[in-house]
Design a protein around this motif. Sequence first.
Motif, PDB file in Angstrom:
ATOM      1  N   THR A 121      23.654  33.422  35.635  1.00  0.00           N
ATOM      2  CA  THR A 121      23.995  33.999  36.938  1.00  0.00           C
ATOM      3  C   THR A 121      23.174  35.267  37.209  1.00  0.00           C
ATOM      4  OG1 THR A 121      25.862  35.140  35.865  1.00  0.00           O
ATOM      5  CG2 THR A 121      26.343  33.059  36.954  1.00  0.00           C
ATOM      6  N   PRO A 122      21.852  35.165  37.210  1.00  0.00           N
ATOM      7  CA  PRO A 122      21.020  36.371  37.287  1.00  0.00           C
ATOM      8  C   PRO A 122      21.119  37.123  38.600  1.00  0.00           C
ATOM      9  CG  PRO A 122      19.675  34.397  37.535  1.00  0.00           C
ATOM     10  CD  PRO A 122      21.038  33.936  37.127  1.00  0.00           C
ATOM     11  N   ALA A 123      21.549  36.456  39.678  1.00  0.00           N
ATOM     12  CA  ALA A 123      21.643  37.145  40.969  1.00  0.00           C
ATOM     13  C   ALA A 123      22.900  37.991  41.088  1.00  0.00           C
ATOM     14  CB  ALA A 123      21.599  36.129  42.103  1.00  0.00           C
ATOM     15  N   TYR A 124      23.809  37.847  40.131  1.00  0.00           N
ATOM     16  CA  TYR A 124      25.085  38.555  40.149  1.00  0.00           C
ATOM     17  C   TYR A 124      25.225  39.395  38.891  1.00  0.00           C
ATOM     18  CZ  TYR A 124      26.239  35.255  43.839  1.00  0.00           C
ATOM     19  OH  TYR A 124      26.225  34.531  45.003  1.00  0.00           O
ATOM     20  N   THR A 125      26.036  40.447  38.979  1.00  0.00           N
ATOM     21  CA  THR A 125      26.459  41.089  37.745  1.00  0.00           C
ATOM     22  C   THR A 125      27.524  40.201  37.112  1.00  0.00           C
ATOM     23  OG1 THR A 125      28.114  42.406  38.928  1.00  0.00           O
ATOM     24  CG2 THR A 125      25.959  43.422  38.570  1.00  0.00           C
ATOM     25  N   THR A 126      27.663  40.294  35.810  1.00  0.00           N
ATOM     26  CA  THR A 126      28.575  39.423  35.080  1.00  0.00           C
ATOM     27  C   THR A 126      29.640  40.251  34.393  1.00  0.00           C
ATOM     28  OG1 THR A 126      26.754  37.900  34.674  1.00  0.00           O
ATOM     29  CG2 THR A 126      28.743  37.583  33.365  1.00  0.00           C
ATOM     30  N   GLY A 127      30.891  39.761  34.484  1.00  0.00           N
ATOM     31  CA  GLY A 127      32.004  40.448  33.850  1.00  0.00           C
ATOM     32  C   GLY A 127      32.811  39.523  32.971  1.00  0.00           C
ATOM     33  N   VAL A 128      33.682  40.114  32.166  1.00  0.00           N
ATOM     34  CA  VAL A 128      34.587  39.350  31.315  1.00  0.00           C
ATOM     35  C   VAL A 128      36.009  39.840  31.542  1.00  0.00           C
ATOM     36  CG1 VAL A 128      34.252  40.913  29.332  1.00  0.00           C
ATOM     37  CG2 VAL A 128      35.084  38.571  28.958  1.00  0.00           C
ATOM     38  N   TYR A 129      36.938  38.905  31.598  1.00  0.00           N
ATOM     39  CA  TYR A 129      38.372  39.206  31.638  1.00  0.00           C
ATOM     40  C   TYR A 129      38.959  38.826  30.289  1.00  0.00           C
ATOM     41  CZ  TYR A 129      43.352  38.223  32.408  1.00  0.00           C
ATOM     42  OH  TYR A 129      44.717  38.167  32.299  1.00  0.00           O
ATOM     43  N   GLY A 130      39.779  39.706  29.716  1.00  0.00           N
ATOM     44  CA  GLY A 130      40.421  39.377  28.449  1.00  0.00           C
ATOM     45  C   GLY A 130      41.139  40.561  27.849  1.00  0.00           C
ATOM     46  N   SER A 131      41.489  40.419  26.604  1.00  0.00           N
ATOM     47  CA  SER A 131      42.262  41.417  25.871  1.00  0.00           C
ATOM     48  C   SER A 131      41.406  42.597  25.437  1.00  0.00           C
ATOM     49  CB  SER A 131      42.867  40.771  24.622  1.00  0.00           C
ATOM     50  OG  SER A 131      41.827  40.429  23.713  1.00  0.00           O
ATOM     51  N   TYR A 132      42.073  43.584  24.848  1.00  0.00           N
ATOM     52  CA  TYR A 132      41.377  44.748  24.294  1.00  0.00           C
ATOM     53  C   TYR A 132      40.317  44.320  23.282  1.00  0.00           C
ATOM     54  CZ  TYR A 132      40.687  48.962  21.434  1.00  0.00           C
ATOM     55  OH  TYR A 132      40.138  50.008  20.729  1.00  0.00           O
ATOM     56  N   ALA A 143      27.001  41.793  26.037  1.00  0.00           N
ATOM     57  CA  ALA A 143      26.946  40.462  26.628  1.00  0.00           C
ATOM     58  C   ALA A 143      27.073  40.457  28.143  1.00  0.00           C
ATOM     59  CB  ALA A 143      28.035  39.576  26.018  1.00  0.00           C
ATOM     60  N   CYS A 144      27.653  41.498  28.735  1.00  0.00           N
ATOM     61  CA  CYS A 144      27.787  41.586  30.185  1.00  0.00           C
ATOM     62  C   CYS A 144      27.961  43.047  30.572  1.00  0.00           C
ATOM     63  CB  CYS A 144      28.955  40.742  30.688  1.00  0.00           C
ATOM     64  SG  CYS A 144      30.584  41.272  30.126  1.00  0.00           S
ATOM     65  N   SER A 145      28.127  43.310  31.863  1.00  0.00           N
ATOM     66  CA  SER A 145      28.140  44.697  32.323  1.00  0.00           C
ATOM     67  C   SER A 145      29.426  45.121  33.024  1.00  0.00           C
ATOM     68  CB  SER A 145      26.960  44.948  33.274  1.00  0.00           C
ATOM     69  OG  SER A 145      27.060  44.112  34.416  1.00  0.00           O
ATOM     70  N   ARG A 146      30.372  44.198  33.237  1.00  0.00           N
ATOM     71  CA  ARG A 146      31.636  44.541  33.876  1.00  0.00           C
ATOM     72  C   ARG A 146      32.788  44.052  33.014  1.00  0.00           C
ATOM     73  NH1 ARG A 146      28.044  46.511  36.147  1.00  0.00           N
ATOM     74  NH2 ARG A 146      27.695  46.848  38.392  1.00  0.00           N
ATOM     75  N   PHE A 147      33.885  44.813  33.026  1.00  0.00           N
ATOM     76  CA  PHE A 147      34.973  44.549  32.087  1.00  0.00           C
ATOM     77  C   PHE A 147      36.323  44.678  32.778  1.00  0.00           C
ATOM     78  CE2 PHE A 147      31.246  45.910  29.849  1.00  0.00           C
ATOM     79  CZ  PHE A 147      31.164  45.002  28.793  1.00  0.00           C
ATOM     80  N   TRP A 148      37.122  43.613  32.655  1.00  0.00           N
ATOM     81  CA  TRP A 148      38.454  43.545  33.242  1.00  0.00           C
ATOM     82  C   TRP A 148      39.436  43.231  32.119  1.00  0.00           C
ATOM     83  CZ3 TRP A 148      39.882  39.166  37.249  1.00  0.00           C
ATOM     84  CH2 TRP A 148      41.232  39.265  37.597  1.00  0.00           C
ATOM     85  N   GLN A 149      40.189  44.241  31.720  1.00  0.00           N
ATOM     86  CA  GLN A 149      41.116  44.074  30.599  1.00  0.00           C
ATOM     87  C   GLN A 149      42.519  43.734  31.080  1.00  0.00           C
ATOM     88  OE1 GLN A 149      41.421  47.381  27.805  1.00  0.00           O
ATOM     89  NE2 GLN A 149      43.321  46.553  26.950  1.00  0.00           N
ATOM     90  N   THR A 150      43.179  42.846  30.359  1.00  0.00           N
ATOM     91  CA  THR A 150      44.593  42.599  30.551  1.00  0.00           C
ATOM     92  C   THR A 150      45.387  43.307  29.456  1.00  0.00           C
ATOM     93  OG1 THR A 150      46.350  40.931  30.623  1.00  0.00           O
ATOM     94  CG2 THR A 150      44.443  40.416  29.255  1.00  0.00           C
TER      95      THR A 150
END
Length: 247
Positions: A121-132, A143-150
Amino acid sequence: MTKGFDCSTPLTAQRAAAFVGQGFKFVARYLVPSGAKALKKAEADAVSAAGLQLVSVYETTANRALGGRSAGLADGATALQVAAQVGQPAGSCIYFAVDFDVSAAQMPTVIAYIKAASEATPAYTTGVYGSYAVMEAVYAAGACSRFWQTYAWSAGKKSTFIHIYQYLNDVMANGIAIDYDESYGNEGWWNTRITPEPPSYPMSAKDANAIIPFLSAGYGATSSVPAQNEFHRLANELRKASGQSLE
């Protein structure tokens, strides 16, 4: 800090307006090709018109990341197709979900999945959703540049570098089940009415590439795996700061 939520129920214009009236600024919705939870172009337009920002999350099954690199490449390619269909502009973010309690043995496979999704997905920034644990491991791997923690599976721990935090699940609001989130800036959200500005980078590629060899030398001079991981992470931070691909 910005107030938001995520949900699997598509939003009508009226429901989106109700959330805006309650102070919500963004909603995370599913960027998947089919199914009842899938974001569609008409919904994206209605949500945008109501004044909510959208956060895209790709999740077909909770443990899809255990498919590793091949799954990440496939999901990234699918996410690109759906993003085009719903009008998600380039430069915004696609988060890929790791929606289960990942073991230490499974983490390298999860990292490979996120790295591959990012490559696809080079045209977009990439994030991950998950645990600590997922946040810490994926961040260390660059591995990516955005982080969404639950908060789920996180044992009360919260990473310091995250962009979004999900802090409460399964709340009824405006007639649907939602999860509460808060964000801290640079989330990569979007809407169909405003095209995001191209990303700016604080460092030139020339300067970054002049520094990286010194980190590579440090990597080669130590046999400590934690130290090697830190040299690798720092090199990727320089690459991100200068708009280059991660390695």
